[in-house]
Design a protein around this motif. Structure first.
Motif: not given
Length: 96
Positions: A17-18, A44-55, A72-74, A83-84
């Motif tokens: 959700a976040v 050393g690398q990072a990847v970010t998934c946004g809110p609600g993005v299925e991955h 991220e904090a709600p 998580s869903t």
């Protein structure tokens, strides 16, 4: 939170959700957003998934992998689930 994956282990498809950031600390990670390409991530690398993005994410078949999972904090007082969880990723790893 630090999470360790055995070679070839992976999550099921899921969303948060976040937002979530994965920072790989050892091994080789694979991750994919629904409809996108599988991405390889090294220490050393990072990847970010946004809110609600299925991955999904997990270890390369030939390497173990450890990552730090950062959410991220709600909003204060929010009743947002962390998580869903959805279906499992196909064994070929290309769960489009």
């Amino acid at each position: 939170m630090s999470v360790h994956f055995a070679p070839g282990a992976r999550t099921a498809w899921h969303s948060h959700a976040v937002g979530q950031t994965l920072y790989v600390t050892e091994g080789v990670a694979l991750t994919q957003e629904r409809g996108g390409e599988v991405v390889t991530v090294h220490p050393g690398q990072a990847v970010t998934c946004g809110p609600g993005v299925e991955h999904w994410h997990g270890a390369h078949p030939d390497h173990l992998m450890t990552h730090l999972s950062i959410w991220e904090a709600p909003e204060p007082g929010s009743d947002v689930a962390e998580s869903t969880w959805l279906e499992h990723v196909a064994d070929d790893g290309a769960g489009r």
